[in-house]
Design a protein around this motif. Sequence first.
Motif, PDB file in Angstrom:
ATOM      1  N   ALA A  40       0.858  -1.237   0.064  1.00 34.72           N
ATOM      2  CA  ALA A  40       0.014  -0.088  -0.260  1.00 34.72           C
ATOM      3  C   ALA A  40       0.776   1.288  -0.099  1.00 34.72           C
ATOM      4  O   ALA A  40       0.591   2.029  -0.584  1.00 34.72           O
ATOM      5  CB  ALA A  40      -1.121   0.038   1.149  1.00 34.72           C
ATOM      6  N   VAL A  41       2.008   1.339   0.917  1.00 34.93           N
ATOM      7  CA  VAL A  41       2.850   2.343   1.020  1.00 34.93           C
ATOM      8  C   VAL A  41       3.558   2.513  -0.574  1.00 34.93           C
ATOM      9  O   VAL A  41       3.676   3.634  -1.083  1.00 34.93           O
ATOM     10  CB  VAL A  41       3.767   2.298   1.983  1.00 34.93           C
ATOM     11  N   ILE A  42       3.908   1.507  -1.114  1.00 34.91           N
ATOM     12  CA  ILE A  42       4.574   1.595  -2.378  1.00 34.91           C
ATOM     13  C   ILE A  42       3.493   2.187  -3.541  1.00 34.91           C
ATOM     14  O   ILE A  42       4.012   3.133  -4.456  1.00 34.91           O
ATOM     15  CB  ILE A  42       5.130   0.316  -3.010  1.00 34.91           C
ATOM     16  N   PHE A  43       2.333   1.634  -3.590  1.00 40.08           N
ATOM     17  CA  PHE A  43       1.325   2.263  -4.402  1.00 40.08           C
ATOM     18  C   PHE A  43       1.035   3.690  -4.058  1.00 40.08           C
ATOM     19  O   PHE A  43       0.973   4.579  -5.011  1.00 40.08           O
ATOM     20  CB  PHE A  43      -0.087   1.665  -4.376  1.00 40.08           C
ATOM     21  N   TYR A  44       1.296   4.344  -2.981  1.00 36.76           N
ATOM     22  CA  TYR A  44       1.065   5.523  -2.280  1.00 36.76           C
ATOM     23  C   TYR A  44       2.116   6.530  -2.862  1.00 36.76           C
ATOM     24  O   TYR A  44       2.042   7.494  -3.685  1.00 36.76           O
ATOM     25  CB  TYR A  44       0.917   5.618  -1.111  1.00 36.76           C
ATOM     26  N   VAL A  45       3.289   6.082  -2.851  1.00 36.13           N
ATOM     27  CA  VAL A  45       4.577   6.632  -3.289  1.00 36.13           C
ATOM     28  C   VAL A  45       4.464   6.661  -4.882  1.00 36.13           C
ATOM     29  O   VAL A  45       5.040   7.778  -5.303  1.00 36.13           O
ATOM     30  CB  VAL A  45       5.668   5.752  -2.922  1.00 36.13           C
ATOM     31  N   TYR A  46       3.709   5.867  -5.505  1.00 36.35           N
ATOM     32  CA  TYR A  46       3.689   5.944  -6.744  1.00 36.35           C
ATOM     33  C   TYR A  46       2.542   6.518  -7.584  1.00 36.35           C
ATOM     34  O   TYR A  46       2.047   6.221  -8.356  1.00 36.35           O
ATOM     35  CB  TYR A  46       3.650   4.658  -7.540  1.00 36.35           C
ATOM     36  N   ARG A  47       1.910   7.225  -6.618  1.00 30.47           N
ATOM     37  CA  ARG A  47       0.970   8.240  -6.744  1.00 30.47           C
ATOM     38  C   ARG A  47      -0.262   7.962  -6.961  1.00 30.47           C
ATOM     39  O   ARG A  47      -1.127   8.359  -7.643  1.00 30.47           O
ATOM     40  CB  ARG A  47       1.396   9.245  -8.172  1.00 30.47           C
ATOM     41  N   TYR A  48      -0.603   6.534  -6.357  1.00 29.29           N
ATOM     42  CA  TYR A  48      -1.981   6.280  -6.288  1.00 29.29           C
ATOM     43  C   TYR A  48      -2.621   7.143  -4.989  1.00 29.29           C
ATOM     44  O   TYR A  48      -2.383   6.580  -4.102  1.00 29.29           O
ATOM     45  CB  TYR A  48      -2.022   4.721  -6.227  1.00 29.29           C
ATOM     46  N   ASN A  49      -3.156   8.020  -5.367  1.00 31.15           N
ATOM     47  CA  ASN A  49      -3.515   9.084  -4.494  1.00 31.15           C
ATOM     48  C   ASN A  49      -4.909   9.308  -3.981  1.00 31.15           C
ATOM     49  O   ASN A  49      -5.446   9.956  -3.224  1.00 31.15           O
ATOM     50  CB  ASN A  49      -3.188  10.525  -4.863  1.00 31.15           C
ATOM     51  N   TYR A  50      -5.999   8.381  -4.243  1.00 32.97           N
ATOM     52  CA  TYR A  50      -7.167   8.316  -4.044  1.00 32.97           C
ATOM     53  C   TYR A  50      -7.852   6.781  -3.865  1.00 32.97           C
ATOM     54  O   TYR A  50      -7.562   5.932  -4.801  1.00 32.97           O
ATOM     55  CB  TYR A  50      -7.970   8.934  -5.094  1.00 32.97           C
ATOM     56  N   ILE A  51      -8.871   6.702  -2.960  1.00 31.29           N
ATOM     57  CA  ILE A  51      -9.481   5.221  -2.716  1.00 31.29           C
ATOM     58  C   ILE A  51     -11.058   5.796  -2.735  1.00 31.29           C
ATOM     59  O   ILE A  51     -11.420   6.054  -2.018  1.00 31.29           O
ATOM     60  CB  ILE A  51      -9.271   4.710  -1.391  1.00 31.29           C
ATOM     61  N   PRO A  52     -11.554   5.364  -3.911  1.00 30.52           N
ATOM     62  CA  PRO A  52     -13.106   5.669  -4.038  1.00 30.52           C
ATOM     63  C   PRO A  52     -13.751   4.717  -3.257  1.00 30.52           C
ATOM     64  O   PRO A  52     -15.063   4.915  -2.999  1.00 30.52           O
ATOM     65  CB  PRO A  52     -13.296   5.600  -5.446  1.00 30.52           C
ATOM     66  N   SER A  53     -13.162   3.348  -3.080  1.00 32.96           N
ATOM     67  CA  SER A  53     -14.142   2.372  -2.410  1.00 32.96           C
ATOM     68  C   SER A  53     -13.244   1.121  -1.716  1.00 32.96           C
ATOM     69  O   SER A  53     -12.183   1.057  -2.207  1.00 32.96           O
ATOM     70  CB  SER A  53     -14.890   1.667  -3.489  1.00 32.96           C
TER      71      SER A  53
END
Length: 158
Positions: A40-53
């Motif tokens: 999850a931290v890796i995805f955040y670092v790679y700019r996955y910046n929103y969780i719609p669901s």
Amino acid sequence: MQGRLSAWLVKHGLIHKSLGFDYQGIETLQIKTEDWHSIAVIFYVYRYNYIPSQCAYNVAPGGLLATVYYLMRIEDGMDQPEEVCIKVLASRRNPRISSIFRVWKSVDFQERESYDMLGISYDNHPLLKRILMPESWIGWPLRKDYIAHNFYEIQNAH
């Protein structure tokens, strides 16, 4: 079929299972419970910046419990946001998954609802308590083997 994100995770030695693509073409990945927070931290670092669901469900009566996160990468100039679906499975006996509240604050109430309805504990969530049912409620109403105590259904009431 392995997607772009799955190939990237393999290239970097991150264990997961590719579940292909859903009907909208969104890549779906299954992540082990113990690896979820790091990924999850890796995805955040790679700019996955929103969780719609975020949601959870009972895979089968007496079976595993699943938590599902949809992650999105939204940036200026993108024609379409990038999306990925992450599934994390937990044992029914002791359903524990790392909370990603510290990574994406928007999952606060969603993880609490999954806890309240299915009994999945999200480790390190700052306020993991019931959100829909009263604190005195016994059991997890959305588990397939749940039996409502003292519930009487009126048959043919119409």
